[in-house]
Design an enzyme around this catalytic site. Structure first.
Site, PDB file in Angstrom:
ATOM      1  N   PRO A  22      15.317 -17.606  17.107  1.00 41.38           N
ATOM      2  CA  PRO A  22      14.507 -18.662  17.386  1.00 41.38           C
ATOM      3  C   PRO A  22      14.998 -19.921  16.320  1.00 41.38           C
ATOM      4  O   PRO A  22      14.261 -21.051  16.517  1.00 41.38           O
ATOM      5  CB  PRO A  22      13.155 -18.209  16.625  1.00 41.38           C
ATOM      6  CG  PRO A  22      13.721 -16.958  15.717  1.00 41.38           C
ATOM      7  CD  PRO A  22      15.095 -16.489  16.538  1.00 41.38           C
ATOM      8  N   ASP A  45      23.051 -24.298  24.061  1.00 42.44           N
ATOM      9  CA  ASP A  45      22.053 -24.979  24.195  1.00 42.44           C
ATOM     10  C   ASP A  45      21.701 -25.831  22.996  1.00 42.44           C
ATOM     11  O   ASP A  45      22.394 -25.733  22.169  1.00 42.44           O
ATOM     12  CB  ASP A  45      20.789 -24.270  24.359  1.00 42.44           C
ATOM     13  CG  ASP A  45      20.443 -23.472  25.639  1.00 42.44           C
ATOM     14  OD1 ASP A  45      21.158 -24.087  26.655  1.00 42.44           O
ATOM     15  OD2 ASP A  45      19.687 -22.746  25.899  1.00 42.44           O
ATOM     16  N   LYS A  66      19.260 -29.104  26.856  1.00 39.68           N
ATOM     17  CA  LYS A  66      18.445 -30.200  27.256  1.00 39.68           C
ATOM     18  C   LYS A  66      17.767 -30.522  25.951  1.00 39.68           C
ATOM     19  O   LYS A  66      17.122 -29.744  25.257  1.00 39.68           O
ATOM     20  CB  LYS A  66      17.484 -29.643  28.354  1.00 39.68           C
ATOM     21  CG  LYS A  66      18.004 -29.383  29.774  1.00 39.68           C
ATOM     22  CD  LYS A  66      17.056 -28.866  30.587  1.00 39.68           C
ATOM     23  CE  LYS A  66      17.542 -28.483  31.904  1.00 39.68           C
ATOM     24  NZ  LYS A  66      18.848 -27.494  31.686  1.00 39.68           N
ATOM     25  N   GLY A  99      18.957 -20.493  23.092  1.00 39.40           N
ATOM     26  CA  GLY A  99      17.974 -20.171  21.874  1.00 39.40           C
ATOM     27  C   GLY A  99      16.907 -18.864  22.431  1.00 39.40           C
ATOM     28  O   GLY A  99      16.886 -18.769  23.537  1.00 39.40           O
ATOM     29  N   GLY A 100      16.709 -18.284  21.379  1.00 37.49           N
ATOM     30  CA  GLY A 100      15.611 -17.095  21.675  1.00 37.49           C
ATOM     31  C   GLY A 100      16.284 -16.129  22.393  1.00 37.49           C
ATOM     32  O   GLY A 100      17.501 -15.759  21.845  1.00 37.49           O
ATOM     33  N   ASP A 101      15.710 -15.423  23.450  1.00 35.86           N
ATOM     34  CA  ASP A 101      16.123 -14.616  24.303  1.00 35.86           C
ATOM     35  C   ASP A 101      16.436 -15.039  25.576  1.00 35.86           C
ATOM     36  O   ASP A 101      15.709 -15.731  26.126  1.00 35.86           O
ATOM     37  CB  ASP A 101      15.454 -13.253  24.341  1.00 35.86           C
ATOM     38  CG  ASP A 101      15.609 -12.306  25.325  1.00 35.86           C
ATOM     39  OD1 ASP A 101      16.635 -11.197  24.655  1.00 35.86           O
ATOM     40  OD2 ASP A 101      15.690 -12.329  26.559  1.00 35.86           O
ATOM     41  N   MET A 178       7.077 -23.805  24.919  1.00 36.59           N
ATOM     42  CA  MET A 178       7.462 -24.869  25.541  1.00 36.59           C
ATOM     43  C   MET A 178       6.203 -25.703  26.001  1.00 36.59           C
ATOM     44  O   MET A 178       6.290 -26.757  26.904  1.00 36.59           O
ATOM     45  CB  MET A 178       8.557 -24.934  26.514  1.00 36.59           C
ATOM     46  CG  MET A 178       9.451 -24.194  26.287  1.00 36.59           C
ATOM     47  SD  MET A 178      10.925 -23.782  27.748  1.00 36.59           S
ATOM     48  CE  MET A 178       9.666 -22.564  28.407  1.00 36.59           C
TER      49      MET A 178
END
Length: 500
Positions: A22, A45, A66, A99-101, A178
């Protein structure tokens, strides 16, 4: 004697889809770190911590993430790039760092399906998902006995509508990823679907990082409270009775940091990750973008360098870590190695170059009292008439040449590599324009930034030679580090932010 069966080597090409967690670089898994150390190419990312790139200094890093609503790669283009990089040169190890999973609203399924369609083998390295980590860092358990027996993770970028939310009316805790930009619509739709406006809710921005902020409210007031607090992306929203536990269980309270919220652009070459400096600045609270200005390519004629060094018994001058690495690579390309320097005396421009020399088994014979070409030229223990061979790029170092010439020492340049300007993407140009401060860690970097993006920046510079080159290139707002170290350069960034 029985034969020993060795495990088969992992095939190349190969793609590893890796979850970066995270935000806190300490939440990277051990397997993810191992994969990064083996990568040839890393496609990263935008929200991945730059500190993670310290695990893959050998890899070429390509940013494909992005950032807000800036121009960025389309998912289909990213899929194609993953496959192309994996197949390049007969096969490469590609890490797609997300990012994250990667399988929790990370579009990892699309990327692995593209690999499967192209016949490229792959693996999945799960990461800590912000869906549960953001809540945990805000002291909110997504499940809790007596309050929540179930939770659902939804994307906040899609318009689900009241009817869709009615279908999950029995789920106790809702987690939106998001979705902070659409909070007014999301909360209104949930209330229209039957959720009590008094339901506890929370939004967590930049979870697990020094920038973490949490807004606790009710479902009916969260959108307004988040807007009043200026909460923006990236953020995770939690709706359910468990959100009220934040009031008692909030444990992560990052202290105010000196660069909290400051936007800093770290300039570098493509071969350098810049991650050590980026990690120092991020640790002080800055939002860091890394901007590659130069790329290094092999020397046009490796044999020319080998010929110049063969039997040479004068001073060999090395003025960058890249020069040390390129020297060894160019000699190997010419069929020679570092034994060619047996009769030469070696001078390093500063402690960083000296350290890199020692990593290659060479101890410098001389390092000036202060880093920089001017000091190297002034202090080199050579007599008038001696020859000093400067091993570097295709460009002559005018400061070094002038300092040596003033003492009657002959300056000869020898090309070990060639440097070329990088072409910045629209997103990188946007990041530069938004930066409060840019960092300049070399004279060549200062000249490159001036060429590719102009000189209208406030810049923190690492030393006097870089400062001189920056002023000659046209920069006027410069803050000089007190010592030629990354920590001191970080201090200079702080002073620049305060002055700006």
């Amino acid at each position: 004697m029985s034969e020993v069966s060795l495990p088969a080597a992992r095939p190349a090409p190969f793609v590893s889809l890796v979850g970066a967690g995270p935000g806190d670089p300490g939440l990277l898994t051990l397997r993810a770190r191992e994969v990064l150390t083996q990568a040839d190419v890393v496609l990263t990312d935008a929200l991945v911590s730059p500190a993670l790139l310290a695990h893959c200094p050998q890899a070429r890093v390509v940013e494909v993430g992005k950032r807000g609503f800036l121009p960025s790669a389309q998912q289909e283009d990213i899929n194609d790039l993953i496959v192309r990089e994996a197949l390049a040169g007969g096969g490469q190890r590609v890490v797609r760092l997300k990012g994250g999973d990667p399988f929790v609203f990370g579009r990892g399924g699309e990327e692995t399906l593209a690999c499967r369609a192209a016949g490229v083998p792959f693996e999945i390295v799960p990461g800590v998902s912000s869906a549960v980590a953001a809540a945990a860092y805000a002291g909110i358990p997504v499940t809790h006995r007596g309050l929540s027996r179930s939770f659902a993770v939804l994307t906040g970028t899609d318009r689900h509508g009241p009817a869709a939310y009615a279908e999950i009316a029995g789920v106790d805790t809702l987690v939106f990823l998001m979705g902070v930009r659409h909070l007014p619509q999301i909360t209104a739709d949930l209330i229209a679907a039957g959720r009590d406006p008094q339901t506890p809710a929370a939004a967590v921005q930049w979870a697990s990082t020094p920038q973490q902020r949490t807004v606790r409210a009710t479902l009916g007031t969260l959108a307004q409270r988040a807007a009043e607090a200026g909460l923006g992306a990236p953020a995770v929203t939690v709706v359910g009775a468990v959100a009220a536990l934040h009031d008692d269980l909030d444990w992560f309270c990052p202290a105010p940091l000196p660069l909290q919220g400051a936007q800093v652009a770290v300039t570098r070459t493509r071969e350098q990750t810049g991650s050590e400096l980026a990690a120092l600045l991020s640790g002080r609270g800055a939002q860091v973008s890394e901007i590659p200005l130069l790329r290094f390519v092999p020397a046009s004629s490796p044999r020319t360098l080998a010929g110049a060094l063969s039997g040479f018994d004068g001073w060999v001058l090395l003025t960058s870590e890249q020069a040390v690495r390129a020297l060894t690579q160019t000699l190997l390309a010419a069929g020679r190695d570092l034994r060619i320097l047996a009769r030469a005396r070696i001078a390093a421009v500063g402690s960083g170059t000296a350290r890199t020399l020692r990593e290659y088994g060479l101890a410098p014979d001389f390092v000036p009292t202060r880093s920089g070409s001017r000091h190297l030229g002034a202090e080199l223990p050579a007599a008038p008439g001696e020859v000093a061979l400067h091993v570097g790029s295709q460009d002559v170092d005018p400061v070094l040449e002038t300092a040596l010439g003033a003492r009657g020492i002959e300056y000869v340049a020898a090309e070990a590599y060639r440097s070329e300007l990088s072409e910045l993407t629209p997103a990188q140009r946007e990041q530069l324009q938004e930066a409060q401060v840019v960092t300049l860690a070399s004279a060549v970097g200062a000249r490159a930034l001036a060429q590719v993006a102009g000189t209208s920046f406030t810049a923190a510079v690492i030393g006097p030679q870089t400062e001189l080159a920056a002023r000659e290139a046209g920069f006027t707002r410069l803050i000089l580090a007190e010592q030629p170290t990354l920590a001191s350069l970080s201090d200079a960034v702080q002073r620049a932010c305060r002055a700006g």
